[in-house]
Design a protein around this motif. Structure first.
Motif, PDB file in Angstrom:
ATOM      1  N   ALA A 227       0.700  -1.707   0.186  1.00  0.00           N
ATOM      2  CA  ALA A 227       0.001   0.255  -0.320  1.00  0.00           C
ATOM      3  C   ALA A 227       1.358   1.308   0.303  1.00  0.00           C
ATOM      4  CB  ALA A 227      -0.991  -0.049   1.730  1.00  0.00           C
ATOM      5  N   ASP A 228       0.127   1.961  -0.568  1.00  0.00           N
ATOM      6  CA  ASP A 228       1.229   3.537  -0.784  1.00  0.00           C
ATOM      7  C   ASP A 228       1.210   4.528   1.480  1.00  0.00           C
ATOM      8  OD1 ASP A 228       2.526   5.432  -1.887  1.00  0.00           O
ATOM      9  OD2 ASP A 228       1.191   6.407  -2.584  1.00  0.00           O
ATOM     10  N   LEU A 229       1.640   3.659   2.154  1.00  0.00           N
ATOM     11  CA  LEU A 229       1.670   4.383   3.205  1.00  0.00           C
ATOM     12  C   LEU A 229       2.931   4.607   3.661  1.00  0.00           C
ATOM     13  CD1 LEU A 229      -0.607   1.540   5.023  1.00  0.00           C
ATOM     14  CD2 LEU A 229      -1.108   3.541   4.378  1.00  0.00           C
ATOM     15  N   PRO A 230       2.588   5.813   4.131  1.00  0.00           N
ATOM     16  CA  PRO A 230       3.994   6.674   4.998  1.00  0.00           C
ATOM     17  C   PRO A 230       5.346   5.407   5.250  1.00  0.00           C
ATOM     18  CG  PRO A 230       2.236   7.517   5.644  1.00  0.00           C
ATOM     19  CD  PRO A 230       1.553   6.664   5.434  1.00  0.00           C
ATOM     20  N   GLU A 231       6.548   5.817   5.154  1.00  0.00           N
ATOM     21  CA  GLU A 231       7.169   5.215   5.455  1.00  0.00           C
ATOM     22  C   GLU A 231       7.781   5.918   7.297  1.00  0.00           C
ATOM     23  OE1 GLU A 231       8.620   6.411   1.101  1.00  0.00           O
ATOM     24  OE2 GLU A 231       7.783   7.491   2.719  1.00  0.00           O
ATOM     25  N   ALA A 232       8.422   4.647   7.759  1.00  0.00           N
ATOM     26  CA  ALA A 232       8.545   5.117   9.531  1.00  0.00           C
ATOM     27  C   ALA A 232       9.164   3.754  10.381  1.00  0.00           C
ATOM     28  CB  ALA A 232       6.693   4.238   9.748  1.00  0.00           C
ATOM     29  N   TYR A 233       9.197   4.670  11.297  1.00  0.00           N
ATOM     30  CA  TYR A 233      10.384   3.302  11.418  1.00  0.00           C
ATOM     31  C   TYR A 233       9.673   4.181  13.778  1.00  0.00           C
ATOM     32  CZ  TYR A 233      12.136   8.514  13.382  1.00  0.00           C
ATOM     33  OH  TYR A 233      12.263   9.471  14.511  1.00  0.00           O
ATOM     34  N   ALA A 234      10.323   3.477  14.460  1.00  0.00           N
ATOM     35  CA  ALA A 234       9.774   3.431  15.405  1.00  0.00           C
ATOM     36  C   ALA A 234      10.886   3.703  16.823  1.00  0.00           C
ATOM     37  CB  ALA A 234       9.186   1.745  16.366  1.00  0.00           C
ATOM     38  N   VAL A 235       9.857   4.924  17.660  1.00  0.00           N
ATOM     39  CA  VAL A 235      10.727   4.957  19.551  1.00  0.00           C
ATOM     40  C   VAL A 235      10.478   4.484  20.159  1.00  0.00           C
ATOM     41  CG1 VAL A 235      11.446   6.877  20.312  1.00  0.00           C
ATOM     42  CG2 VAL A 235      11.030   7.099  17.969  1.00  0.00           C
ATOM     43  N   ALA A 236      11.231   3.788  21.220  1.00  0.00           N
ATOM     44  CA  ALA A 236      10.881   2.987  22.645  1.00  0.00           C
ATOM     45  C   ALA A 236      11.193   4.042  23.412  1.00  0.00           C
ATOM     46  CB  ALA A 236      11.185   2.073  22.857  1.00  0.00           C
ATOM     47  N   PHE A 237      10.204   4.631  24.775  1.00  0.00           N
ATOM     48  CA  PHE A 237      10.801   4.899  25.450  1.00  0.00           C
ATOM     49  C   PHE A 237      10.580   4.375  27.228  1.00  0.00           C
ATOM     50  CE2 PHE A 237       9.186   7.927  22.357  1.00  0.00           C
ATOM     51  CZ  PHE A 237      10.244   9.585  22.909  1.00  0.00           C
ATOM     52  N   ALA A 238      11.494   3.959  27.574  1.00  0.00           N
ATOM     53  CA  ALA A 238      11.417   3.172  28.898  1.00  0.00           C
ATOM     54  C   ALA A 238      11.893   3.424  30.401  1.00  0.00           C
ATOM     55  CB  ALA A 238      12.502   1.780  28.312  1.00  0.00           C
ATOM     56  N   THR A 239      11.166   2.953  31.079  1.00  0.00           N
ATOM     57  CA  THR A 239      11.850   3.562  32.586  1.00  0.00           C
ATOM     58  C   THR A 239      11.321   1.679  33.171  1.00  0.00           C
ATOM     59  OG1 THR A 239       9.691   3.936  33.254  1.00  0.00           O
ATOM     60  CG2 THR A 239      10.299   5.766  32.558  1.00  0.00           C
ATOM     61  N   GLN A 240      11.883   2.388  34.427  1.00  0.00           N
ATOM     62  CA  GLN A 240      11.616   0.725  35.423  1.00  0.00           C
ATOM     63  C   GLN A 240      10.649   0.580  35.469  1.00  0.00           C
ATOM     64  OE1 GLN A 240      14.138  -0.961  36.516  1.00  0.00           O
ATOM     65  NE2 GLN A 240      15.874   0.316  37.059  1.00  0.00           N
ATOM     66  N   SER A 242       7.768   0.966  33.215  1.00  0.00           N
ATOM     67  CA  SER A 242       6.839   1.261  31.873  1.00  0.00           C
ATOM     68  C   SER A 242       7.681   1.234  30.748  1.00  0.00           C
ATOM     69  CB  SER A 242       6.177   2.343  31.620  1.00  0.00           C
ATOM     70  OG  SER A 242       6.885   4.123  31.423  1.00  0.00           O
ATOM     71  N   THR A 243       6.871   0.894  29.630  1.00  0.00           N
ATOM     72  CA  THR A 243       7.814   0.962  28.081  1.00  0.00           C
ATOM     73  C   THR A 243       6.074   1.518  27.211  1.00  0.00           C
ATOM     74  OG1 THR A 243       8.410  -1.252  27.923  1.00  0.00           O
ATOM     75  CG2 THR A 243       8.370  -0.524  25.781  1.00  0.00           C
ATOM     76  N   LEU A 244       6.834   2.570  26.383  1.00  0.00           N
ATOM     77  CA  LEU A 244       5.661   3.118  25.879  1.00  0.00           C
ATOM     78  C   LEU A 244       6.456   3.244  24.321  1.00  0.00           C
ATOM     79  CD1 LEU A 244       2.768   4.462  25.000  1.00  0.00           C
ATOM     80  CD2 LEU A 244       5.027   6.982  24.752  1.00  0.00           C
ATOM     81  N   LEU A 245       5.711   3.147  22.845  1.00  0.00           N
ATOM     82  CA  LEU A 245       6.503   3.074  22.151  1.00  0.00           C
ATOM     83  C   LEU A 245       5.227   3.729  20.401  1.00  0.00           C
ATOM     84  CD1 LEU A 245       7.212   0.280  22.659  1.00  0.00           C
ATOM     85  CD2 LEU A 245       8.318  -0.219  20.938  1.00  0.00           C
ATOM     86  N   HIS A 246       6.391   4.688  20.079  1.00  0.00           N
ATOM     87  CA  HIS A 246       5.665   5.951  18.908  1.00  0.00           C
ATOM     88  C   HIS A 246       5.838   5.207  17.196  1.00  0.00           C
ATOM     89  CE1 HIS A 246       3.769   8.747  20.953  1.00  0.00           C
ATOM     90  NE2 HIS A 246       4.561   8.908  21.742  1.00  0.00           N
ATOM     91  N   MET A 247       5.091   5.133  16.218  1.00  0.00           N
ATOM     92  CA  MET A 247       5.948   4.488  15.381  1.00  0.00           C
ATOM     93  C   MET A 247       5.781   6.327  14.712  1.00  0.00           C
ATOM     94  SD  MET A 247       3.751   2.601  12.005  1.00  0.00           S
ATOM     95  CE  MET A 247       2.588   2.887  11.556  1.00  0.00           C
ATOM     96  N   VAL A 248       6.665   6.765  14.660  1.00  0.00           N
ATOM     97  CA  VAL A 248       7.349   7.579  13.793  1.00  0.00           C
ATOM     98  C   VAL A 248       7.317   7.366  12.332  1.00  0.00           C
ATOM     99  CG1 VAL A 248       8.323   9.996  13.244  1.00  0.00           C
ATOM    100  CG2 VAL A 248       8.687   8.731  15.931  1.00  0.00           C
ATOM    101  N   GLU A 249       6.080   8.498  11.710  1.00  0.00           N
ATOM    102  CA  GLU A 249       5.954   8.465  10.305  1.00  0.00           C
ATOM    103  C   GLU A 249       6.159   9.509   9.047  1.00  0.00           C
ATOM    104  OE1 GLU A 249       1.666   5.967   9.261  1.00  0.00           O
ATOM    105  OE2 GLU A 249       1.151   7.797  10.308  1.00  0.00           O
ATOM    106  N   PHE A 250       8.234   8.964   9.259  1.00  0.00           N
ATOM    107  CA  PHE A 250       9.108   9.802   8.793  1.00  0.00           C
ATOM    108  C   PHE A 250       8.425  10.945   7.067  1.00  0.00           C
ATOM    109  CE2 PHE A 250      10.933   6.679   7.603  1.00  0.00           C
ATOM    110  CZ  PHE A 250      11.831   6.831   6.257  1.00  0.00           C
TER     111      PHE A 250
END
Length: 274
Positions: A227-240, A242-250
């Motif tokens: 599909a013609d969707l935006p290219e992306a990478y992920a960023v993970a933020f972690a603490t003791q 929690s873990t949070l992830l974003h998909m960054v559609e650069f």
């Protein structure tokens, strides 16, 4: 702790395209975006399909490009790669068994990079030798553990994609199950789809990829879909805790619109954008 996750960069001979997109240019765009906006990241992992055809020239250009980045970059291989060719350029990444497997100490635990490559197949492999190596690492390293690999360890319920998933998924699952409380997250690629789920209680995720995008056609029986969707990478933020992830559609080049203040007192029918 902040980690960056890129996958399926599919480097090609200069001038070649995949799906009408230039993977070399898109990788450079992804790298610049990630390293500029997240220069405080502790490490960047690229989970395989580094080269589209496993060409030595692609690996040589990749080594040169990542040699002096501000964030350390760690490489894994995928089904489009060729392990022998890759190791000629990156011999330091082979373990004693000849697999591209190693650990990376982090400020919050340890990253374990796995080799799921097999010759002349797009499917993933996890043999007894790899299982023994992973077990040893999980026994020895301090938690939390962050596992990086190329192939998806769980079916995505799209038949053509599941034909080329990690074929030894049961062995992988049984290997990590005794250490589930120690493993914080599994990062993978391969599917070109944004995915999340869990295996024996261990969360996993995958971003879309830095060039061409997949499409989850649940009715497909033979062919993979794109599909013609935006290219992306992920960023993970972690603490003791929690873990949070974003998909960054650069690759998104549309407008970014302001919707107004997050303050409740500022919300009214006249000023809020709808």
């Amino acid at each position: 702790m902040k980690l960056l996750h890129l996958t399926d960069i599919h480097l090609t001979r200069p001038g070649n395209t995949i799906g009408g997109r230039d993977p070399n240019a898109n990788f450079e765009k992804a790298l610049q975006d990630a390293l500029h906006k997240h220069r405080d990241a502790e490490a960047l992992f690229i989970t395989g399909d580094l080269s589209d055809w496993g060409d030595a020239e692609d690996y040589a250009r990749l080594r040169k490009r990542i040699a002096n980045t501000t964030v350390p970059i760690h490489l894994l291989i995928g089904n489009h790669d060729e392990r022998p060719t890759f190791l000629k350029e990156f011999p330091e990444l082979a373990n004693a068994d000849g697999h591209v497997q190693y650990t990376v100490p982090l400020s919050l635990g340890t990253a374990i990079c796995l080799d799921t490559w097999g010759p002349e197949t797009h499917a993933g492999h996890f043999c007894e030798t790899r299982a023994r190596w992973l077990t040893k690492q999980l026994e020895q390293v301090e938690g939390p553990v962050w596992i990086f690999m190329h192939h998806n360890p769980v079916p995505v319920r799209v038949a053509p994609m599941d034909k080329i998933m990690l074929l030894d998924a049961d062995l992988f699952g049984e290997t990590i199950r005794p250490f589930a409380r120690k493993i914080r997250h599994i990062f993978h690629g391969h599917c070109h789809l944004p995915l999340c789920g869990s295996l024996h209680g261990v969360p996993f995720s995958a971003p879309r990829g830095t060039n061409h995008a997949g499409w989850a056609d649940f009715a497909a029986t033979r062919l993979l879909s794109s599909a013609d969707l935006p290219e992306a990478y992920a960023v993970a933020f972690a603490t003791q805790a929690s873990t949070l992830l974003h998909m960054v559609e650069f690759g998104y080049d549309g407008d970014i619109k302001g919707e107004g203040s997050p303050e409740y007192a500022d919300w009214d029918r006249m000023t809020m954008v709808r």
